[in-house]
Design an enzyme around this catalytic site. Structure first.
Site, PDB file in Angstrom:
ATOM      1  N   ASN A  95     -10.208  -0.383  -0.651  1.00 42.49           N
ATOM      2  CA  ASN A  95      -8.754  -0.334  -0.499  1.00 42.49           C
ATOM      3  C   ASN A  95      -8.122  -0.925  -1.753  1.00 42.49           C
ATOM      4  O   ASN A  95      -8.247  -2.119  -2.015  1.00 42.49           O
ATOM      5  CB  ASN A  95      -8.362  -1.132   0.742  1.00 42.49           C
ATOM      6  CG  ASN A  95      -6.861  -1.146   1.001  1.00 42.49           C
ATOM      7  OD1 ASN A  95      -6.060  -0.923   0.108  1.00 42.49           O
ATOM      8  ND2 ASN A  95      -6.482  -1.432   2.239  1.00 42.49           N
ATOM      9  N   CYS A 151       0.807  -1.220   0.000  1.00 46.30           N
ATOM     10  CA  CYS A 151       0.000   0.000   0.000  1.00 46.30           C
ATOM     11  C   CYS A 151       0.842   1.273   0.000  1.00 46.30           C
ATOM     12  O   CYS A 151       0.362   2.333  -0.390  1.00 46.30           O
ATOM     13  CB  CYS A 151      -0.943  -0.004   1.197  1.00 46.30           C
ATOM     14  SG  CYS A 151      -2.034  -1.442   1.256  1.00 46.30           S
ATOM     15  N   HIS A 186      -3.433   6.843   1.774  1.00 47.11           N
ATOM     16  CA  HIS A 186      -3.830   5.515   1.320  1.00 47.11           C
ATOM     17  C   HIS A 186      -5.221   5.236   1.863  1.00 47.11           C
ATOM     18  O   HIS A 186      -5.504   5.477   3.043  1.00 47.11           O
ATOM     19  CB  HIS A 186      -2.841   4.467   1.835  1.00 47.11           C
ATOM     20  CG  HIS A 186      -3.365   3.070   1.723  1.00 47.11           C
ATOM     21  ND1 HIS A 186      -3.855   2.555   0.551  1.00 47.11           N
ATOM     22  CD2 HIS A 186      -3.515   2.089   2.657  1.00 47.11           C
ATOM     23  CE1 HIS A 186      -4.274   1.323   0.757  1.00 47.11           C
ATOM     24  NE2 HIS A 186      -4.085   1.013   2.020  1.00 47.11           N
TER      25      HIS A 186
END
Length: 320
Positions: A277, A114, A247
């Site tokens: 996500n 990420c 993020h």
């Protein structure tokens, strides 16, 4: 001569047409729309079809970023694709993206989960400042649906597919425009908290395994600390930020980080409610949305921040 700055001159994003709703997930695992929204803030996420690939999404996002920056294939001096879901182990997904875009420059994948996009931004900036390229194409792209265990309700509700891209250009300017402070960290002793594990029930294909509560705790600590670190080194306070593009992990996490770092939630660019996500793709996708909507204006101070598997984390400051 004026100093060289690494400036974002174009952005783009690409998501699959397929959408997985919370109602769809209710038919797969024991969960509810209310439970998902309360704990994650996510309502829908994009899911790739069987014939879509990471490289395909990445190439389209890159094509749109290049068009926005008004640069051609011959202008790009380096291509970096941040991903943990490559088309295959070898060759690098970046080579397939380069072929799709007509690029012959150096191209490689970067794997920091990420946090991959903020790592890739710094590598791109270094290339520009070193004079080895005038334009660098940085892409974050993921097909996380290929590695999600849809029997695990704690993780399957989180992840989606997509790609985002930026063109970084070397610009001579005596202003503070562009990327400035970038800082990064890792703690490999915590790698077991979030990783891909071969799953016998899926024929040995890897699946995401995550210890959610501990990842949450680590993320709050490291993200809030690095936000304070980079803004201090940049010479201003957190409240002086105009925007934070984080993020897109989950809403509860973002709320906890913002509170601890003294950044109002109103300054966070958030699209996880519609995209979930998307790992390395999440920051460039959210950035592209915000820029095209006119939310981020010239002269404003922006911060990019992320934490991912490894554990890896990083943040960088940018002036639009």
């Amino acid at each position: 001569m004026k100093p060289i700055r690494a400036v974002i001159t174009g952005t783009g994003r690409c998501v699959p047409e397929g959408v997985l709703t919370n109602a769809d997930l209710q038919r797969l695992v024991s969960t509810t729309d209310a439970w998902i929204v309360e704990r994650t803030g996510i309502h829908t996420r994009h899911i790739a079809s069987s014939d879509e690939t990471t490289s395909g999404l990445a190439a389209e996002a890159g094509r749109r970023a290049m068009a926005a920056a008004n640069v051609s294939a011959t202008d790009i001096g380096l291509l970096i694709v941040a991903t943990v879901t490559p088309d295959e182990r070898m060759p690098a997904t970046a080579t397939r993206v380069a072929h799709s875009l007509g690029l012959t420059c150096g191209a490689f994948d970067l794997g920091a989960a990420c946090a991959g996009f903020v790592y890739a931004l710094e590598v791109g900036r270094a290339s520009l400042l070193a004079g080895t390229a005038r334009h660098v194409l940085v892409i974050g792209a993921e097909l996380l649906s290929r590695v999600v265990d849809y029997t695990d309700r704690d993780t399957c509700v989180l992840f989606g597919d997509g790609a985002g891209a930026v063109v970084l250009s070397a610009v001579e300017t005596d202003t503070e425009t562009g990327l400035s402070i970038g800082r990064f960290g890792t703690n490999g002793a915590l790698a077991h908290l979030l990783h891909l594990e071969e799953a016998p029930e899926s024929g040995g294909r890897p699946k995401v395994r995550m210890q959610g509560r501990e990842v949450f705790r680590q993320a709050v600590v490291h993200l809030s600390e690095i936000i304070r670190q980079v803004v201090a080194e940049a010479g201003f306070e957190p409240e002086s930020l105009d925007w934070v593009v984080p993020h897109q992990a989950n809403k509860r996490l973002l709320e906890a980080v913002a509170k601890r770092a003294d950044v109002p939630m109103s300054k966070l660019v958030i699209n996880l409610d519609r995209c979930g996500n998307t790992s390395a793709a999440s920051i460039p996708m959210a950035l592209d949305e915000a820029l095209r909507a006119g939310r981020i204006e010239p002269g404003q101070r922006v911060l990019f921040v992320a934490l991912g598997a490894g554990l890896t984390w990083g943040a960088s400051t940018y002036q639009a």
